[in-house]
Design a protein around this motif. Structure first.
Motif, PDB file in Angstrom:
ATOM      1  N   ALA B 150     -13.998 -21.658 -38.908  1.00 56.90           N
ATOM      2  CA  ALA B 150     -13.644 -23.102 -38.874  1.00 56.90           C
ATOM      3  C   ALA B 150     -12.734 -23.533 -40.090  1.00 56.90           C
ATOM      4  N   GLU B 151     -11.851 -24.212 -39.795  1.00 51.90           N
ATOM      5  CA  GLU B 151     -10.981 -24.746 -40.930  1.00 51.90           C
ATOM      6  C   GLU B 151     -11.640 -26.088 -41.673  1.00 51.90           C
ATOM      7  N   TRP B 152     -12.160 -26.853 -40.921  1.00 51.43           N
ATOM      8  CA  TRP B 152     -13.142 -27.917 -41.495  1.00 51.43           C
ATOM      9  C   TRP B 152     -14.318 -28.149 -40.487  1.00 51.43           C
ATOM     10  N   LEU B 153     -15.407 -28.827 -40.925  1.00 51.49           N
ATOM     11  CA  LEU B 153     -16.373 -29.251 -39.882  1.00 51.49           C
ATOM     12  C   LEU B 153     -16.675 -30.808 -39.882  1.00 51.49           C
ATOM     13  N   LEU B 154     -17.421 -31.021 -38.972  1.00 51.91           N
ATOM     14  CA  LEU B 154     -17.808 -32.395 -38.763  1.00 51.91           C
ATOM     15  C   LEU B 154     -19.425 -32.191 -38.871  1.00 51.91           C
ATOM     16  N   TYR B 155     -19.932 -33.220 -39.717  1.00 55.48           N
ATOM     17  CA  TYR B 155     -21.443 -33.069 -39.906  1.00 55.48           C
ATOM     18  C   TYR B 155     -22.132 -34.423 -39.335  1.00 55.48           C
ATOM     19  N   LEU B 156     -22.882 -34.329 -38.431  1.00 53.34           N
ATOM     20  CA  LEU B 156     -23.375 -35.625 -37.987  1.00 53.34           C
ATOM     21  C   LEU B 156     -24.856 -35.888 -38.611  1.00 53.34           C
ATOM     22  N   GLY B 157     -24.854 -36.871 -39.457  1.00 51.62           N
ATOM     23  CA  GLY B 157     -26.164 -37.124 -40.308  1.00 51.62           C
ATOM     24  C   GLY B 157     -27.220 -37.861 -39.320  1.00 51.62           C
ATOM     25  N   ASP B 166     -29.072 -32.726 -46.716  1.00 50.63           N
ATOM     26  CA  ASP B 166     -27.756 -32.401 -46.205  1.00 50.63           C
ATOM     27  C   ASP B 166     -26.713 -31.988 -47.290  1.00 50.63           C
ATOM     28  N   ARG B 167     -26.745 -32.882 -48.439  1.00 52.35           N
ATOM     29  CA  ARG B 167     -25.801 -32.629 -49.540  1.00 52.35           C
ATOM     30  C   ARG B 167     -26.016 -31.339 -50.187  1.00 52.35           C
ATOM     31  N   LEU B 168     -27.282 -30.919 -50.171  1.00 54.15           N
ATOM     32  CA  LEU B 168     -27.399 -29.765 -50.669  1.00 54.15           C
ATOM     33  C   LEU B 168     -26.779 -28.590 -49.946  1.00 54.15           C
ATOM     34  N   PHE B 169     -26.939 -28.715 -48.795  1.00 56.17           N
ATOM     35  CA  PHE B 169     -26.392 -27.777 -47.605  1.00 56.17           C
ATOM     36  C   PHE B 169     -25.024 -27.807 -47.788  1.00 56.17           C
ATOM     37  N   ILE B 170     -24.228 -29.120 -47.572  1.00 55.01           N
ATOM     38  CA  ILE B 170     -22.910 -29.114 -47.649  1.00 55.01           C
ATOM     39  C   ILE B 170     -22.451 -28.748 -49.127  1.00 55.01           C
ATOM     40  N   GLU B 171     -22.888 -28.763 -50.058  1.00 56.20           N
ATOM     41  CA  GLU B 171     -22.418 -28.261 -51.444  1.00 56.20           C
ATOM     42  C   GLU B 171     -22.835 -26.767 -51.196  1.00 56.20           C
ATOM     43  N   THR B 177     -17.730 -21.056 -48.560  1.00 49.52           N
ATOM     44  CA  THR B 177     -16.749 -20.727 -47.813  1.00 49.52           C
ATOM     45  C   THR B 177     -15.525 -21.690 -48.126  1.00 49.52           C
ATOM     46  N   ALA B 178     -15.709 -22.637 -48.779  1.00 50.04           N
ATOM     47  CA  ALA B 178     -14.496 -23.778 -49.130  1.00 50.04           C
ATOM     48  C   ALA B 178     -13.993 -24.403 -48.042  1.00 50.04           C
ATOM     49  N   THR B 179     -15.051 -24.534 -47.067  1.00 50.56           N
ATOM     50  CA  THR B 179     -14.893 -25.384 -45.742  1.00 50.56           C
ATOM     51  C   THR B 179     -14.841 -27.025 -46.079  1.00 50.56           C
ATOM     52  N   PRO B 180     -14.093 -27.753 -45.753  1.00 51.15           N
ATOM     53  CA  PRO B 180     -13.906 -29.319 -46.086  1.00 51.15           C
ATOM     54  C   PRO B 180     -14.844 -29.800 -45.074  1.00 51.15           C
ATOM     55  N   VAL B 181     -15.612 -30.785 -45.414  1.00 53.93           N
ATOM     56  CA  VAL B 181     -16.721 -31.365 -44.474  1.00 53.93           C
ATOM     57  C   VAL B 181     -16.611 -32.871 -44.281  1.00 53.93           C
ATOM     58  N   LYS B 182     -16.487 -33.386 -43.079  1.00 50.37           N
ATOM     59  CA  LYS B 182     -16.612 -34.829 -42.781  1.00 50.37           C
ATOM     60  C   LYS B 182     -18.092 -35.232 -42.274  1.00 50.37           C
ATOM     61  N   TYR B 183     -18.536 -36.135 -43.104  1.00 46.36           N
ATOM     62  CA  TYR B 183     -20.070 -36.264 -42.999  1.00 46.36           C
ATOM     63  C   TYR B 183     -20.079 -37.856 -42.190  1.00 46.36           C
ATOM     64  N   VAL B 184     -20.687 -37.640 -40.999  1.00 46.75           N
ATOM     65  CA  VAL B 184     -20.697 -38.916 -40.081  1.00 46.75           C
ATOM     66  C   VAL B 184     -22.024 -39.795 -40.320  1.00 46.75           C
TER      67      VAL B 184
END
Lengths: 284, 284
Positions: B150-157, B166-171, B177-184
């Motif tokens: 995945a080039e980026w990922l959407l994370y539905l909170g 969630d923050r610890l997981f995203i960090e 993996t340096a994957t950019p995340v959008k947190y919803v």
């Protein structure tokens, strides 16, 4: 005991659970939920929950099209309990204190209850008693002292199947103390509560006189009982009250009551001051 | 996922439980039960439960007289979770497989949920993960393979407080993996679900872009989401969906979804085919 808001939510759960247990179509279950909730504002919170649940189970009977929707389930409960009876009888006879063990089996039998759950394991619950299972209040000494003085006793039955454990307890009482017992059943079928026929099927006529309370609630609502029963109730030197329904309807009543019950819901456990699932023997 | 009859009964329980949690007078709780049940027949069983519960929680807000009745509870949840954060961060950093442990903590954090229960123990739930707690589906390998591509990922909170896990997981995802995340987050407050402000309070802005779904249900009802969110949703090469509400609203949707959730009710556990209480990572 009054009806709490949690009880109202529980009535809705009961409709769904019992509807599914009796294999009613989903549409009927939804209609029952709508029908019951349409009159929610009219429920008297001062009434004990079993009084309100008369209306609920009459509605279920109407949808099922039978005055006794639990007939087959009750037959099965009695058969299963009777299959366990010889083993339990031997255990009680061989116990250092037969009366105590028979009392514990009687309360463990209270796990049977299709109003509260669709699934339970009677054999497991009985085994747990032998492994010193979870007891809340257990005022056995107070009960034994009252039993020694009583010339006879009134025994308020609860669920079908549990009746077989009641029989073993009553047989033990009669053998040890020669106290005559009147066993009380519901006037008409409601949920899986024991009626005259259900008590007969459990063999209770061999050790007790079976009488009806005149009340068809899943409990003993005194204002709905027959004058004949009320006379006995007020004369009784000792009353054994089995189960939540009888506890909910009689917990505030002034009478020589001993409640034998498993605390099967949060509301009753809190009212008793015990943990959910605890077995109890507690003076009224 | 459709609304089951058990969900209707659960809505009634939620009204009582949430009313008590928010210390509303008993009379208000009874009125809410009557008001909600008066429209029971109009509930579309084909809708997912979170869609229906919008009406339920709007009613509760009206009775409380606040657009965000859970504001104080949410603040407390974030504070408690932030107090645990340094310890969890150390554990993840020292773990042989940081991503795996961070994912497990993220799902364990899903135990926070005032829609389902008033009491839970976050610290205990996190500890249980380390003791090999109860997992249902755990398709971590499938997820890792998807994450690698995945080039980026959407994370539905989902819930406030869970946001910290969630923050610890995203960090951890970003570090490994340096994957950019959008947190919803939800568009507006509902129960204890995380809004923009709640995500900010958890520090999510440091590792992800925080965006709103445009939907104010306690889930992601696509027909109620904003066009901007829907565009992202349909473009996303990978979507992490946290919690029951997002599962209930997205379980049948065709998208690169991975559901991370604790099965907190019988209906969802059965739908997933796992035991009640199990932690799950399952591909959509």
């Amino acid at each position: 005991m009054q009806t709490y808001l949690d009880c109202l939510a529980c009535f809705m759960s009961q409709i769904v659970r019992v509807g599914q247990l009796l294999e009613l179509p989903e549409r009927d279950c939804l209609n029952m939920l709508c029908e019951f909730s349409a009159d929610l504002a009219e429920i008297e919170l001062a009434d004990p929950p079993p009084k309100t649940s008369i209306r609920l189970y009459q509605m279920i009977s109407r949808y099922v099209g039978s005055p006794d929707p639990f007939a087959a389930i009750k037959r099965e409960s009695t058969e299963k309990a009777l299959a366990l009876y010889p083993r339990l009888q031997k255990r009680v006879a061989a116990a250092p204190d037969p009366l105590s063990l028979a009392a514990k089996f009687a309360v463990a039998g209270n796990v049977i209850d299709f109003g509260v759950a669709s699934q339970f394991d009677l054999a497991q619950e009985l085994d747990r008693v032998l492994d010193h299972g979870a007891f809340g209040h257990w005022q056995e000494e107070l009960f034994r002292a009252a039993l020694e003085k009583a010339e006879w006793l009134l025994y308020l039955g609860d669920n079908t199947g549990e009746t077989v454990m009641d029989r073993l307890f009553i047989e033990t009482i009669v053998r040890e103390t020669a106290t005559p017992v009147k066993y009380v059943v519901r006037e008409a079928p409601i949920i899986n509560d024991a009626t005259f026929a259900d008590a007969l099927a459990a063999g209770l006529d061999a050790c007790a006189t079976i009488i009806s309370s005149g009340c068809s609630a899943p409990g003993t609502v005194l204002e709905l009982c027959s004058p004949e029963f009320l006379e006995l109730f007020h004369q009784a030197p000792l009353i054994i009250s089995k189960g939540q329904g009888n506890y909910e309807t009689l917990s505030g009543v002034s009478a020589p009551l001993f409640f034998f019950l498993k605390a099967k819901c949060r509301v009753v456990a809190d009212h008793l001051g015990v943990e959910l699932g605890d077995l109890n023997l507690v003076r009224g």
